[in-house]
Design a protein around this motif. Structure first.
Motif, PDB file in Angstrom:
ATOM      1  N   PRO A  44       0.816  -1.218   0.000  1.00 44.60           N
ATOM      2  CA  PRO A  44       0.000   0.000   0.000  1.00 44.60           C
ATOM      3  C   PRO A  44       0.851   1.269   0.000  1.00 44.60           C
ATOM      4  O   PRO A  44       1.898   1.327   0.639  1.00 44.60           O
ATOM      5  N   GLY A  45       0.387   2.251  -0.700  1.00 51.79           N
ATOM      6  CA  GLY A  45       1.019   3.560  -0.731  1.00 51.79           C
ATOM      7  C   GLY A  45      -0.064   4.621  -0.636  1.00 51.79           C
ATOM      8  O   GLY A  45      -1.119   4.484  -1.264  1.00 51.79           O
ATOM      9  N   TYR A  46       0.165   5.646   0.164  1.00 47.81           N
ATOM     10  CA  TYR A  46      -0.814   6.697   0.378  1.00 47.81           C
ATOM     11  C   TYR A  46      -0.170   8.049   0.112  1.00 47.81           C
ATOM     12  O   TYR A  46       0.889   8.359   0.661  1.00 47.81           O
ATOM     13  N   THR A  47      -0.820   8.851  -0.695  1.00 47.06           N
ATOM     14  CA  THR A  47      -0.286  10.129  -1.123  1.00 47.06           C
ATOM     15  C   THR A  47      -1.208  11.237  -0.630  1.00 47.06           C
ATOM     16  O   THR A  47      -2.432  11.105  -0.728  1.00 47.06           O
ATOM     17  N   PHE A  48      -0.621  12.312  -0.115  1.00 47.52           N
ATOM     18  CA  PHE A  48      -1.423  13.389   0.462  1.00 47.52           C
ATOM     19  C   PHE A  48      -0.649  14.698   0.395  1.00 47.52           C
ATOM     20  O   PHE A  48       0.579  14.721   0.344  1.00 47.52           O
ATOM     21  N   LYS A  49      -1.406  15.795   0.412  1.00 46.89           N
ATOM     22  CA  LYS A  49      -0.823  17.136   0.396  1.00 46.89           C
ATOM     23  C   LYS A  49      -0.427  17.504   1.822  1.00 46.89           C
ATOM     24  O   LYS A  49      -1.117  17.143   2.772  1.00 46.89           O
ATOM     25  N   VAL A  50       0.685  18.226   1.965  1.00 45.45           N
ATOM     26  CA  VAL A  50       1.160  18.627   3.293  1.00 45.45           C
ATOM     27  C   VAL A  50       1.575  20.093   3.287  1.00 45.45           C
ATOM     28  O   VAL A  50       1.793  20.691   2.242  1.00 45.45           O
ATOM     29  N   SER A  51       1.711  20.632   4.488  1.00 40.39           N
ATOM     30  CA  SER A  51       2.244  21.985   4.638  1.00 40.39           C
ATOM     31  C   SER A  51       3.717  21.976   4.236  1.00 40.39           C
ATOM     32  O   SER A  51       4.349  20.917   4.171  1.00 40.39           O
ATOM     33  N   GLU A  52       4.260  23.144   4.011  1.00 37.24           N
ATOM     34  CA  GLU A  52       5.685  23.232   3.662  1.00 37.24           C
ATOM     35  C   GLU A  52       6.553  22.651   4.772  1.00 37.24           C
ATOM     36  O   GLU A  52       7.530  21.942   4.504  1.00 37.24           O
ATOM     37  N   LEU A  53       6.197  22.929   6.020  1.00 38.74           N
ATOM     38  CA  LEU A  53       6.966  22.408   7.149  1.00 38.74           C
ATOM     39  C   LEU A  53       6.944  20.873   7.165  1.00 38.74           C
ATOM     40  O   LEU A  53       7.991  20.234   7.279  1.00 38.74           O
ATOM     41  N   HIS A  54       5.766  20.293   7.042  1.00 38.87           N
ATOM     42  CA  HIS A  54       5.682  18.828   7.054  1.00 38.87           C
ATOM     43  C   HIS A  54       6.365  18.210   5.830  1.00 38.87           C
ATOM     44  O   HIS A  54       6.941  17.129   5.923  1.00 38.87           O
ATOM     45  N   TYR A  55       6.318  18.902   4.721  1.00 43.76           N
ATOM     46  CA  TYR A  55       7.035  18.408   3.542  1.00 43.76           C
ATOM     47  C   TYR A  55       8.534  18.334   3.831  1.00 43.76           C
ATOM     48  O   TYR A  55       9.184  17.317   3.580  1.00 43.76           O
ATOM     49  N   ASP A  56       9.069  19.407   4.400  1.00 41.60           N
ATOM     50  CA  ASP A  56      10.503  19.444   4.716  1.00 41.60           C
ATOM     51  C   ASP A  56      10.889  18.365   5.725  1.00 41.60           C
ATOM     52  O   ASP A  56      11.967  17.787   5.649  1.00 41.60           O
ATOM     53  N   ILE A  57       9.997  18.085   6.674  1.00 41.51           N
ATOM     54  CA  ILE A  57      10.277  17.056   7.677  1.00 41.51           C
ATOM     55  C   ILE A  57      10.163  15.658   7.084  1.00 41.51           C
ATOM     56  O   ILE A  57      11.049  14.819   7.271  1.00 41.51           O
ATOM     57  N   LEU A  58       9.078  15.390   6.370  1.00 35.80           N
ATOM     58  CA  LEU A  58       8.771  14.017   5.937  1.00 35.80           C
ATOM     59  C   LEU A  58       9.566  13.542   4.725  1.00 35.80           C
ATOM     60  O   LEU A  58       9.788  12.337   4.572  1.00 35.80           O
ATOM     61  N   LYS A  59       9.995  14.444   3.874  1.00 35.55           N
ATOM     62  CA  LYS A  59      10.614  14.019   2.614  1.00 35.55           C
ATOM     63  C   LYS A  59      11.840  13.123   2.805  1.00 35.55           C
ATOM     64  O   LYS A  59      12.160  12.330   1.927  1.00 35.55           O
ATOM     65  N   ASP A  60      12.504  13.229   3.957  1.00 35.59           N
ATOM     66  CA  ASP A  60      13.698  12.436   4.207  1.00 35.59           C
ATOM     67  C   ASP A  60      13.502  11.369   5.283  1.00 35.59           C
ATOM     68  O   ASP A  60      14.459  10.689   5.658  1.00 35.59           O
ATOM     69  N   GLU A  61      12.274  11.231   5.791  1.00 35.73           N
ATOM     70  CA  GLU A  61      11.996  10.242   6.829  1.00 35.73           C
ATOM     71  C   GLU A  61      11.815   8.853   6.209  1.00 35.73           C
ATOM     72  O   GLU A  61      11.253   8.724   5.116  1.00 35.73           O
ATOM     73  N   PRO A  62      12.253   7.804   6.897  1.00 37.09           N
ATOM     74  CA  PRO A  62      12.047   6.435   6.389  1.00 37.09           C
ATOM     75  C   PRO A  62      10.548   6.155   6.229  1.00 37.09           C
ATOM     76  O   PRO A  62       9.752   6.500   7.100  1.00 37.09           O
ATOM     77  N   GLY A  63      10.188   5.571   5.106  1.00 42.45           N
ATOM     78  CA  GLY A  63       8.796   5.236   4.832  1.00 42.45           C
ATOM     79  C   GLY A  63       7.994   6.344   4.176  1.00 42.45           C
ATOM     80  O   GLY A  63       6.826   6.171   3.860  1.00 42.45           O
ATOM     81  N   TYR A  64       8.631   7.501   3.952  1.00 44.73           N
ATOM     82  CA  TYR A  64       7.992   8.635   3.288  1.00 44.73           C
ATOM     83  C   TYR A  64       8.906   9.097   2.160  1.00 44.73           C
ATOM     84  O   TYR A  64      10.118   8.938   2.222  1.00 44.73           O
ATOM     85  N   ARG A  65       8.311   9.702   1.165  1.00 47.54           N
ATOM     86  CA  ARG A  65       9.102  10.291   0.082  1.00 47.54           C
ATOM     87  C   ARG A  65       8.260  11.346  -0.628  1.00 47.54           C
ATOM     88  O   ARG A  65       7.028  11.332  -0.545  1.00 47.54           O
ATOM     89  N   PRO A  66       8.914  12.276  -1.321  1.00 45.45           N
ATOM     90  CA  PRO A  66       8.144  13.197  -2.147  1.00 45.45           C
ATOM     91  C   PRO A  66       7.306  12.377  -3.137  1.00 45.45           C
ATOM     92  O   PRO A  66       7.793  11.406  -3.720  1.00 45.45           O
ATOM     93  N   ALA A  67       6.056  12.733  -3.267  1.00 49.05           N
ATOM     94  CA  ALA A  67       5.138  11.951  -4.090  1.00 49.05           C
ATOM     95  C   ALA A  67       5.570  11.940  -5.549  1.00 49.05           C
ATOM     96  O   ALA A  67       5.826  12.997  -6.127  1.00 49.05           O
ATOM     97  N   PRO A  68       5.675  10.740  -6.129  1.00 47.57           N
ATOM     98  CA  PRO A  68       6.003  10.663  -7.551  1.00 47.57           C
ATOM     99  C   PRO A  68       5.026  11.513  -8.360  1.00 47.57           C
ATOM    100  O   PRO A  68       3.847  11.608  -8.025  1.00 47.57           O
ATOM    101  N   TYR A  69       5.522  12.121  -9.379  1.00 47.94           N
ATOM    102  CA  TYR A  69       4.786  12.984 -10.305  1.00 47.94           C
ATOM    103  C   TYR A  69       4.454  14.337  -9.668  1.00 47.94           C
ATOM    104  O   TYR A  69       4.853  15.367 -10.179  1.00 47.94           O
TER     105      TYR A  69
END
Length: 122
Positions: A46-71
Motif C-alpha cells: 500500500p502507498g498513500y499520497t497526500f498534500k502537506v504543509s511546507e513544514l511537514h514536507y521538509d520534515i517528511l521528505k527524508d523520513e524512512p517510509g515517506y518520500r516526495p510523491a512521484p509525479y
C-alpha cells in the motif's frame, strides 16, 4: 492501513467524494479537488499520497517510509507518499490525511466551503 481502512477514514471526513482513476487508485476529493490517493505504488505494498504543509514536507521528505510523491512533488507541489510502514503508523497517516483535507478545502472559495458545510453560513 489497508485500502478499505483508508477509504473508510477518508469517507468520514466532511464533504468528500471518491473515485477510482489513475491506474486503479482510490482518489479522494473535497470540492472536486484531490486531497488523498490510495495506490500509485509499484511495489505491490500500500502507498498513500497526500498534500502537506511546507513544514511537514521538509520534515517528511527524508523520513524512512515517506518520500516526495512521484509525479506531484516533481512539479513543485508539496505532496508526500507514505509507503512500507507498519500499522503502528496509522495514526500519523490519519493526521496527515486530515491535514491534507484541511489544506485543500481551505483553498476553495468561501462560497464553495459554505455550500459543502465546511464553514458556517455567513
Amino acid at each position: 492501513m489497508t485500502y478499505d481502512e483508508f477509504n473508510e477514514f477518508c469517507a468520514s471526513l466532511t464533504a468528500t467524494s471518491h473515485c477510482v482513476q489513475w491506474g486503479n487508485s482510490h482518489v479522494w476529493k473535497v470540492g472536486g479537488k484531490v486531497f488523498a490517493i490510495g495506490g500509485w505504488q509499484k511495489s505491490g505494498k500500500p502507498g498513500y499520497t497526500f498534500k502537506v504543509s511546507e513544514l511537514h514536507y521538509d520534515i517528511l521528505k527524508d523520513e524512512p517510509g515517506y518520500r516526495p510523491a512521484p509525479y506531484l512533488a516533481s512539479r513543485g507541489m508539496k505532496w508526500i507518499q507514505q509507503y512500507d510502514l507498519p500499522s503502528s503508523a496509522d495514526d500519523s497517516l490519519k493526521y496527515y490525511i486530515s491535514e491534507s483535507h484541511q489544506i485543500v478545502h481551505s483553498g476553495l472559495s468561501k462560497k464553495k466551503q459554505r455550500e459543502l458545510g465546511l464553514i458556517p453560513p455567513a
